[in-house]
Design an enzyme around this catalytic site. Structure first.
Site, PDB file in Angstrom:
ATOM      1  N   PHE A  11      41.847  30.146  42.381  1.00 12.54           N
ATOM      2  CA  PHE A  11      42.573  29.605  41.273  1.00 12.54           C
ATOM      3  C   PHE A  11      42.166  27.700  41.359  1.00 12.54           C
ATOM      4  O   PHE A  11      41.783  27.050  39.979  1.00 12.54           O
ATOM      5  CB  PHE A  11      43.987  29.401  41.602  1.00 12.54           C
ATOM      6  N   ASP A  31      31.890  31.627  46.778  1.00 13.79           N
ATOM      7  CA  ASP A  31      33.427  32.833  47.056  1.00 13.79           C
ATOM      8  C   ASP A  31      32.536  33.506  47.423  1.00 13.79           C
ATOM      9  O   ASP A  31      32.108  34.154  47.658  1.00 13.79           O
ATOM     10  CB  ASP A  31      34.007  32.378  45.813  1.00 13.79           C
ATOM     11  N   ASN A  32      33.454  33.774  48.402  1.00  7.54           N
ATOM     12  CA  ASN A  32      32.917  35.506  48.976  1.00  7.54           C
ATOM     13  C   ASN A  32      33.741  36.702  47.965  1.00  7.54           C
ATOM     14  O   ASN A  32      34.189  38.180  48.233  1.00  7.54           O
ATOM     15  CB  ASN A  32      33.443  35.541  50.821  1.00  7.54           C
ATOM     16  N   GLY A  36      39.418  35.319  45.442  1.00  5.06           N
ATOM     17  CA  GLY A  36      39.294  34.507  44.326  1.00  5.06           C
ATOM     18  C   GLY A  36      38.263  35.918  43.698  1.00  5.06           C
ATOM     19  O   GLY A  36      38.668  37.180  43.483  1.00  5.06           O
ATOM     20  N   ASP A  56      30.493  34.045  52.012  1.00  9.51           N
ATOM     21  CA  ASP A  56      31.693  33.648  53.189  1.00  9.51           C
ATOM     22  C   ASP A  56      31.393  32.310  53.471  1.00  9.51           C
ATOM     23  O   ASP A  56      30.074  32.277  54.458  1.00  9.51           O
ATOM     24  CB  ASP A  56      32.006  34.995  53.755  1.00  9.51           C
ATOM     25  N   VAL A  57      32.276  31.378  53.880  1.00  8.86           N
ATOM     26  CA  VAL A  57      32.251  30.436  54.502  1.00  8.86           C
ATOM     27  C   VAL A  57      31.551  30.156  55.854  1.00  8.86           C
ATOM     28  O   VAL A  57      32.079  29.458  56.163  1.00  8.86           O
ATOM     29  CB  VAL A  57      32.683  29.023  53.521  1.00  8.86           C
ATOM     30  N   ASN A  99      31.052  24.177  59.166  1.00  5.39           N
ATOM     31  CA  ASN A  99      29.800  24.697  58.423  1.00  5.39           C
ATOM     32  C   ASN A  99      29.612  23.784  56.741  1.00  5.39           C
ATOM     33  O   ASN A  99      28.409  23.533  56.898  1.00  5.39           O
ATOM     34  CB  ASN A  99      29.795  26.436  58.677  1.00  5.39           C
ATOM     35  N   GLY A 102      29.013  20.260  58.125  1.00  6.71           N
ATOM     36  CA  GLY A 102      28.005  20.355  58.887  1.00  6.71           C
ATOM     37  C   GLY A 102      27.136  20.111  57.485  1.00  6.71           C
ATOM     38  O   GLY A 102      25.742  19.632  57.413  1.00  6.71           O
ATOM     39  N   TYR A 145      47.600  29.762  59.406  1.00  9.58           N
ATOM     40  CA  TYR A 145      47.155  29.307  57.950  1.00  9.58           C
ATOM     41  C   TYR A 145      47.220  27.709  58.312  1.00  9.58           C
ATOM     42  O   TYR A 145      46.269  27.159  58.301  1.00  9.58           O
ATOM     43  CB  TYR A 145      47.959  29.821  56.405  1.00  9.58           C
TER      44      TYR A 145
END
Ligand code: UDP
Length: 317
Positions: A11, A31-32, A36, A56-57, A99, A102, A145
């Site tokens: 979004f 985005d995985n 999204g 996937d981050v 990640n 980094g 979360y």
């Protein structure tokens, strides 16, 4: 600039992609597609300065070439989503932030963490200022979360202090607008869809909880200003106009011209456990340091969002 946006098909991420592209920058959306959607970036297919990487981050991130900015928006921000995917929620906030930090370090890129008003938990200070440390239940359903974002803020500041990464932290309060997922379970899509379909608006408990609602275009303007500034302390971004959920339900009925009724329901799952009783941003810091405040009235934003939801419903038939 060459800009990576994680959650770029989400979004807020997709609106940020539009904004930076419109300013002539190159944007890589990652985005995985768990929450999204390619529908949010379909209009950018074939754009010469836009690229999409499905990734996937929470796993090691590889991006070829230089980067000027990394904006880490990837997240599962809906309470219903983080009830269903608690471990992924923790991982994207913790491992995903590690990640992406980094990556920013390796590329010498400016980094943005999309944090949240949920770092304040069920707040004992109202409205919330950035120097309030919060009231979070670490083991409640929202803890996955809230704590992942609190960890993400701590990690961001550690990279800032220890590795001198040029970091920014935005604490995003409830934001709404086109491209929200129709079924994400949050109050704006729920109420608008219910109103548009003549269904009863489901106000949880007695509807006395308060929230304030920022239109996505305003938030994007704030984030762009933050990225262009040298402010590394967390900055609240949201609309300081506060409503009870019941008042907000009435606003949605007015905006949509719906005659739906409003009903009070007690959800049987844990979605309302630790539900913050009040939430409203103090945006003095954003006003003072960035000259930013929201300009789209909720009446106008709701009209635009309702138009989007009815358009999506029509296209789906
Ligand atoms: N809420 C509601 N009915 C709904 C969805 C949400 O009354 O159909 C309430 C919810 O209990 C909370 C507020 O609206 O007090 C905002 O909920 P949302 O899920 O949008 O996100 P939150 O602000 O809690 O992260």
């Amino acid at each position: 600039m060459r800009i990576l946006i994680t959650g770029g098909a989400g979004f807020i991420g997709s609106h940020l992609a539009d904004r930076y592209l419109s300013e002539g920058h190159e944007v890589i959306a990652m985005d995985n597609l768990s929450t999204g959607s390619t529908a949010n970036i379909a209009h950018l297919a074939g754009h010469p300065r836009f690229h999409f990487i499905k990734h996937d981050v929470t796993h090691y991130i590889y991006v070829a070439g230089h980067l000027d900015m990394v904006l880490h928006l990837a997240s599962l921000p809906s309470p219903v989503d983080y009830l269903h995917y608690p471990i992924q929620t923790l991982k994207v906030g913790a491992l995903g932030t590690h990640n992406t930090l980094g990556l920013a370090l390796a590329k010498k890129a400016r980094f943005l963490l999309a944090s949240t008003s949920e770092v304040y938990g069920d707040p004992l200070v109202h409205p919330q200022t950035e120097d309030y440390w919060g009231n979070v239940n670490p083991i409640g359903p929202r803890g996955v979360y809230d704590e992942s974002k609190r960890f993400a803020e701590a990690l961001t500041m550690a990279y800032h202090r220890y590795h001198s990464v040029d970091t920014r932290i935005v604490r995003i309060f409830n934001t709404y607008g086109p491209r929200m997922r129709l079924d994400d379970g949050r109050v704006v899509p729920n109420f608008i869809n219910q109103a548009l379909h003549g269904e009863a608006l489901t106000v949880y408990d007695r509807g006395t909880h308060t929230r304030s609602f920022c239109y996505v275009e305003d938030l994007v303007e704030g984030i762009v200003r933050l990225m262009a500034s040298d402010v590394y302390e967390p900055v609240n971004m949201g609309n300081p106009r506060e409503f009870t959920v019941l008042e907000f339900a009435q606003k949605v009925l007015e905006a949509t011209g719906s005659t739906s009724e409003i009903i009070f329901v007690e959800p049987t799952d844990e979605r309302t456990k630790d539900d913050p009783q009040v939430r409203c941003p103090d945006i003095t810091r954003a006003r003072t340091l960035l000259g930013w405040e929201p300009v789209v009235p909720v009446e106008e934003g709701l009209l635009r969002t309702a138009a989007y939801f009815s358009d999506v419903a029509n296209r789906r038939g």
